[in-house]
Design a protein around this motif. Structure first.
Motif, PDB file in Angstrom:
ATOM      1  N   ARG A 194      36.691  40.665  36.090  1.00 53.95           N
ATOM      2  CA  ARG A 194      37.110  41.199  37.386  1.00 53.95           C
ATOM      3  C   ARG A 194      35.936  41.808  38.134  1.00 53.95           C
ATOM      4  O   ARG A 194      35.747  41.568  39.339  1.00 53.95           O
ATOM      5  CB  ARG A 194      38.213  42.234  37.179  1.00 53.95           C
ATOM      6  N   ARG A 195      35.131  42.594  37.461  1.00 49.98           N
ATOM      7  CA  ARG A 195      34.008  43.267  38.120  1.00 49.98           C
ATOM      8  C   ARG A 195      32.937  42.276  38.561  1.00 49.98           C
ATOM      9  O   ARG A 195      32.329  42.460  39.622  1.00 49.98           O
ATOM     10  CB  ARG A 195      33.429  44.330  37.193  1.00 49.98           C
ATOM     11  N   HIS A 198      34.299  40.737  41.619  1.00 46.36           N
ATOM     12  CA  HIS A 198      34.343  41.726  42.692  1.00 46.36           C
ATOM     13  C   HIS A 198      32.971  41.917  43.334  1.00 46.36           C
ATOM     14  O   HIS A 198      32.862  42.089  44.550  1.00 46.36           O
ATOM     15  CB  HIS A 198      34.856  43.066  42.150  1.00 46.36           C
ATOM     16  N   THR A 232      32.579  32.069  42.056  1.00 47.11           N
ATOM     17  CA  THR A 232      33.780  32.532  41.365  1.00 47.11           C
ATOM     18  C   THR A 232      34.310  31.453  40.425  1.00 47.11           C
ATOM     19  O   THR A 232      34.674  31.730  39.275  1.00 47.11           O
ATOM     20  CB  THR A 232      34.855  32.919  42.389  1.00 47.11           C
ATOM     21  N   HIS A 258      36.561  42.061  48.047  1.00 45.82           N
ATOM     22  CA  HIS A 258      37.854  41.790  47.420  1.00 45.82           C
ATOM     23  C   HIS A 258      38.776  42.979  47.702  1.00 45.82           C
ATOM     24  O   HIS A 258      38.920  43.882  46.886  1.00 45.82           O
ATOM     25  CB  HIS A 258      37.695  41.552  45.922  1.00 45.82           C
ATOM     26  N   ASP A 289      40.399  39.305  42.901  1.00 46.70           N
ATOM     27  CA  ASP A 289      39.539  39.405  41.720  1.00 46.70           C
ATOM     28  C   ASP A 289      40.355  39.776  40.486  1.00 46.70           C
ATOM     29  O   ASP A 289      40.143  39.237  39.389  1.00 46.70           O
ATOM     30  CB  ASP A 289      38.419  40.419  41.953  1.00 46.70           C
ATOM     31  N   THR A 290      41.325  40.674  40.665  1.00 48.00           N
ATOM     32  CA  THR A 290      42.183  41.050  39.538  1.00 48.00           C
ATOM     33  C   THR A 290      43.146  39.934  39.177  1.00 48.00           C
ATOM     34  O   THR A 290      43.436  39.715  37.995  1.00 48.00           O
ATOM     35  CB  THR A 290      42.973  42.339  39.850  1.00 48.00           C
ATOM     36  N   THR A 311      42.656  36.736  39.407  1.00 54.06           N
ATOM     37  CA  THR A 311      41.914  35.729  38.645  1.00 54.06           C
ATOM     38  C   THR A 311      41.640  36.212  37.230  1.00 54.06           C
ATOM     39  O   THR A 311      41.787  35.459  36.259  1.00 54.06           O
ATOM     40  CB  THR A 311      40.593  35.405  39.366  1.00 54.06           C
ATOM     41  N   ALA A 312      41.239  37.466  37.083  1.00 53.12           N
ATOM     42  CA  ALA A 312      40.929  38.000  35.755  1.00 53.12           C
ATOM     43  C   ALA A 312      42.173  38.069  34.881  1.00 53.12           C
ATOM     44  O   ALA A 312      42.119  37.758  33.673  1.00 53.12           O
ATOM     45  CB  ALA A 312      40.282  39.376  35.886  1.00 53.12           C
ATOM     46  N   GLU A 342      42.168  49.768  36.574  1.00 51.26           N
ATOM     47  CA  GLU A 342      41.963  48.579  35.744  1.00 51.26           C
ATOM     48  C   GLU A 342      42.724  48.631  34.419  1.00 51.26           C
ATOM     49  O   GLU A 342      42.905  47.591  33.774  1.00 51.26           O
ATOM     50  CB  GLU A 342      40.471  48.383  35.482  1.00 51.26           C
ATOM     51  N   LEU A 377      45.572  46.082  34.155  1.00 49.33           N
ATOM     52  CA  LEU A 377      45.353  44.636  34.151  1.00 49.33           C
ATOM     53  C   LEU A 377      45.849  43.943  32.882  1.00 49.33           C
ATOM     54  O   LEU A 377      46.384  42.825  32.981  1.00 49.33           O
ATOM     55  CB  LEU A 377      43.872  44.333  34.393  1.00 49.33           C
TER      56      LEU A 377
END
Length: 400
Positions: A21-22, A25, A37, A103, A108-109, A111-112, A376, A379
């Protein structure tokens, strides 16, 4: 049969979820082409037994996991990858390094969490009958990425069910919410150009002033919303931008107006398009001016199948307890291009609250804020919910 250990297993590799995620991001990408990405996703999942597909229109990916227990149902899980054209103001150590991109909607989250779900499900590949499609999609922020991926044949054959999550930073920590039927609105853009004849501001009788006509159109449009459409099937019409003139003593030749139309049904969507055109052109004509109306279709209504919502609720309650799921009383007038998938496949999108535990979540910065923050620690729950929906559907399908 629910897999109660999913959440603990997801927490066991939460560092990997957060790290991905980071990384995403810090390097946000806009639109239909998000190659950095895409490459981060493929690298993070390179060790898994997935078959990858890409299409010509986007950098979207579909990774397929075939279960080792033979043929069965097919389920799709989706996460979007693109960012917004905004300048980040969070002060995070992993804040955006790309000027003018951030983001700010949580992709981003998403996708993670989807990558994490792939980890969980691949670990169970031998016991799965059927297959899982992991849809990593760019171009959600107004670029119709889901539609392009469908048109490219990346989701062919179509799955039997589809699920997605969307984070909500101003929703209680760890709460999953959803509803059957319309969840999010259609979103169309309109442009109106009112054409008059300019002149000196001291002599309006010698001109055809488009400004008061434009103002009349704005007012009439609000009356149309409240008088032509039932409150039980609401619509929203917002004039967001008006441009005209160059000086305090000049009557402009034209006024350009721009805004958005939101509806919760296909019938009202068509009716609102017609009403906008009728109001603008007829009001302009009544004053001897013209109005040119352009409507650019956006995303359709996001409609969740009741059976899919029931399945998601059962999964969430199995993972977190009876208080973990909330049924929304009403739709939200935002829009989502997961709607393209749900037009073709029964499924559901759910919201995941990522406000920090114990804070006043009502006052947290919302999605599309330059200061949006995510807890986070939530998640892994999103990862477990996605994986749980897939497992439950592959094992049992929808309840009758």
């Amino acid at each position: 049969m629910l897999h109660h250990e999913l959440l603990e297993q997801a927490r066991g590799f939460s560092d990997a979820i957060v790290t991905l995620r980071r990384a995403i991001h810090a390097e946000p990408e806009l639109g239909l082409h998000t190659p950095r990405t895409r490459d981060k996703v493929r690298a993070a999942l390179a060790h898994l037994p997935l078959a990858w597909r890409e299409g010509p229109s986007t950098t979207g990916l579909v990774a397929t996991l075939k279960g080792g227990a033979g043929p069965g149902r097919r389920v799709l899980l989706r996460g979007d990858m693109d960012a917004l054209p905004m300048t980040e103001e969070t002060g995070l150590a992993f804040a955006s390094t790309i000027p003018g991109a951030m983001h700010a909607c949580g992709h981003d989250t998403h996708t993670a969490m989807l990558a994490g779900a792939a980890e969980l499900l691949c670990a169970r590949a031998g016991e799965l009958a059927g297959e899982v499609q992991f849809m990593f999609q760019p171009g959600e922020e107004g670029f119709h990425g889901a539609r392009f991926m469908l048109e490219d044949g990346l989701i062919d054959p179509l799955p039997d069910a589809a699920f997605a999550l969307h984070i909500m930073p101003n929703s209680p920590h760890g709460l999953v919410a959803g509803r059957a039927g319309p969840l999010l609105a259609s979103a169309d853009q309109f442009d109106i150009v009112v054409q008059g004849r300019g002149g000196h501001a001291s002599m309006p009788h010698d001109a055809l002033d488009p400004v008061p006509v434009a103002c009349e159109i704005v007012t009439a449009l609000q009356a149309v919303v409240t008088r032509k459409f039932p409150v039980s099937d609401p619509v929203v019409a917002t004039v967001a931008r008006i441009e005209a003139g160059t000086a305090h003593n000049v009557i402009a030749d034209r006024v350009a107006m721009r805004g958005t139309l939101r509806t919760l049904s296909a019938i009202n969507r068509a009716r609102l398009h017609d009403a906008l055109t009728q109001v603008a052109t007829n009001i302009a004509a009544a004053h001897g001016l013209t109005a040119d109306v352009t409507i650019t279709p956006g995303f359709p209504v996001t409609v969740c199948d009741p059976r899919a919502v029931d399945l998601g609720e059962m999964v969430v309650r199995g993972l977190t307890g009876e208080q973990g799921f909330h049924r929304l009383d009403a739709p939200i007038m935002g829009a989502e291009d997961f709607s393209y998938v749900l037009e073709k496949v029964p499924g559901a999108m759910f919201f995941l609250g990522v406000a920090h535990e114990g804070v006043d979540w009502r006052n947290c910065c919302s999605i599309h804020s330059t200061r949006m923050m995510v807890d986070e620690s939530v998640l892994p729950l999103g990862t477990a919910v996605l994986a749980g929906c897939a497992l439950q559907f592959l094992q049992e399908g929808f309840a009758d």
